[in-house]
Write an enzyme that holds these catalytic residues in place. Structure first.
Site, mmCIF file in Angstrom:
data_model
loop_
_atom_site.group_PDB
_atom_site.id
_atom_site.type_symbol
_atom_site.label_atom_id
_atom_site.label_comp_id
_atom_site.label_asym_id
_atom_site.label_seq_id
_atom_site.Cartn_x
_atom_site.Cartn_y
_atom_site.Cartn_z
ATOM 1 N N GLU A 98 22.998 35.679 50.307
ATOM 2 C CA GLU A 98 21.580 35.913 50.966
ATOM 3 C C GLU A 98 20.485 34.830 51.527
ATOM 4 O O GLU A 98 20.979 33.756 51.079
ATOM 5 C CB GLU A 98 21.571 36.400 49.151
ATOM 6 C CG GLU A 98 19.973 36.627 49.496
ATOM 7 C CD GLU A 98 19.427 38.608 50.365
ATOM 8 O OE1 GLU A 98 19.727 38.188 51.716
ATOM 9 O OE2 GLU A 98 19.182 39.128 49.218
ATOM 10 N N ASP A 99 19.693 35.542 52.221
ATOM 11 C CA ASP A 99 19.483 34.428 52.611
ATOM 12 C C ASP A 99 18.030 33.931 51.506
ATOM 13 O O ASP A 99 17.995 32.467 51.448
ATOM 14 C CB ASP A 99 17.366 35.148 53.137
ATOM 15 C CG ASP A 99 16.823 36.851 53.077
ATOM 16 O OD1 ASP A 99 17.486 37.035 52.062
ATOM 17 O OD2 ASP A 99 16.492 37.642 53.838
ATOM 18 N N ASP A 102 13.932 35.411 45.283
ATOM 19 C CA ASP A 102 12.421 35.420 45.302
ATOM 20 C C ASP A 102 12.434 36.312 43.830
ATOM 21 O O ASP A 102 11.874 35.744 42.880
ATOM 22 C CB ASP A 102 11.742 37.333 46.008
ATOM 23 C CG ASP A 102 10.433 36.166 46.359
ATOM 24 O OD1 ASP A 102 9.993 35.740 45.407
ATOM 25 O OD2 ASP A 102 10.054 37.352 46.826
ATOM 26 N N PHE A 151 5.219 32.060 52.110
ATOM 27 C CA PHE A 151 6.238 33.079 52.410
ATOM 28 C C PHE A 151 6.692 32.183 53.138
ATOM 29 O O PHE A 151 5.847 31.230 54.260
ATOM 30 C CB PHE A 151 5.340 34.254 53.096
ATOM 31 C CG PHE A 151 6.154 35.586 53.387
ATOM 32 C CD1 PHE A 151 6.549 36.313 52.581
ATOM 33 C CD2 PHE A 151 6.151 35.412 54.840
ATOM 34 C CE1 PHE A 151 7.460 37.194 53.024
ATOM 35 C CE2 PHE A 151 7.296 36.881 54.970
ATOM 36 C CZ PHE A 151 7.550 37.364 54.068
ATOM 37 N N ARG A 164 12.614 35.867 62.784
ATOM 38 C CA ARG A 164 14.017 35.661 62.259
ATOM 39 C C ARG A 164 14.629 35.129 63.531
ATOM 40 O O ARG A 164 15.382 34.341 62.939
ATOM 41 C CB ARG A 164 15.279 37.418 62.181
ATOM 42 C CG ARG A 164 14.836 38.153 61.289
ATOM 43 C CD ARG A 164 15.233 39.132 61.773
ATOM 44 N NE ARG A 164 15.016 39.823 60.637
ATOM 45 C CZ ARG A 164 15.255 40.026 59.345
ATOM 46 N NH1 ARG A 164 15.203 39.496 58.694
ATOM 47 N NH2 ARG A 164 14.530 41.980 59.382
#
Ligand code: IMP
Ligand code: MG
Length: 175
Positions: A98-99, A102, A151, A164
């Protein structure tokens, strides 16, 4: 956002070195086994592409995609799988890639869903871990970098589908 202001958080060299370390750790832990890597679309595709090319063990790959729905701009934490894996994972060693972790909602949902399919083992590798934003307790087994909050974009991570493609990771400073 038209004029995104951003600062480099992790450079491509730092990322390369860290991905190499992660790949070595994973290769040691799974030595002698074949790993099924499941990338979470879209954010994880860059990280996963780098990671698999550093692994020293054989692996096969699949992808899943999830969406979280809510009313208006507030996420309800209601998660659905919009594209499931196509592979049989029963009795296989599975690593979700997963990136970013959060709130933890996406990954805790996915882990629960995959466990029902009876994998031999199931672990999670997250490129980033945002420590202060959890809504549910969740710990990834492998983490690239840890930050408190903020963020971030680049290296697969987007802001409304933008950014991206940046090879480095930036923190957005004017949100
Ligand atoms: P969760 O809140 O842990 O369920 O994370 C859900 C998803 O939100 C992650 O997989 C990312 O796609 C996205 N996300 C969370 N924080 C960021 C960020 O800082 N930049 C870009 N995407 C993010
Ligand atoms: Mg994501």
């Amino acid at each position: 956002m038209e004029n995104m202001k951003k600062e480099i958080l992790y450079s491509r060299d730092q990322i390369d070195r860290r991905v190499m370390e992660l790949a070595e750790e994973i290769s040691r832990d799974y030595a002698g086994r074949e790993l099924v890597l499941v990338g979470v679309l879209k954010g994880a595709f860059v990280f996963m592409a780098d990671l698999i090319r550093r692994l020293k063990i054989p692996c096969i790959i699949d992808f899943a995609r999830l969406a979280s729905y809510g009313s208006g701009s507030v996420s309800s934490g209601q998660i659905v799988i919009t594209k499931n894996i196509e592979m049989e994972i029963r009795d296989r060693d599975v690593l979700i890639v997963e990136d970013i972790v959060d709130t933890g909602l996406t990954l805790s949902y996915l882990v629960r869903a995959f466990k029902e399919r009876g994998p031999r083992s199931l672990k999670v590798c997250a490129f980033l871990d945002k420590r202060l934003r959890r809504k549910v307790s969740f710990e990834a087994d492998y983490v690239g970098f840890t930050l408190d909050d903020g963020f971030v974009v680049g290296y697969g991570l987007d802001f409304n589908e933008k950014a991206r493609f940046f090879p480095d990771v930036y923190i957005v400073t004017n949100l």
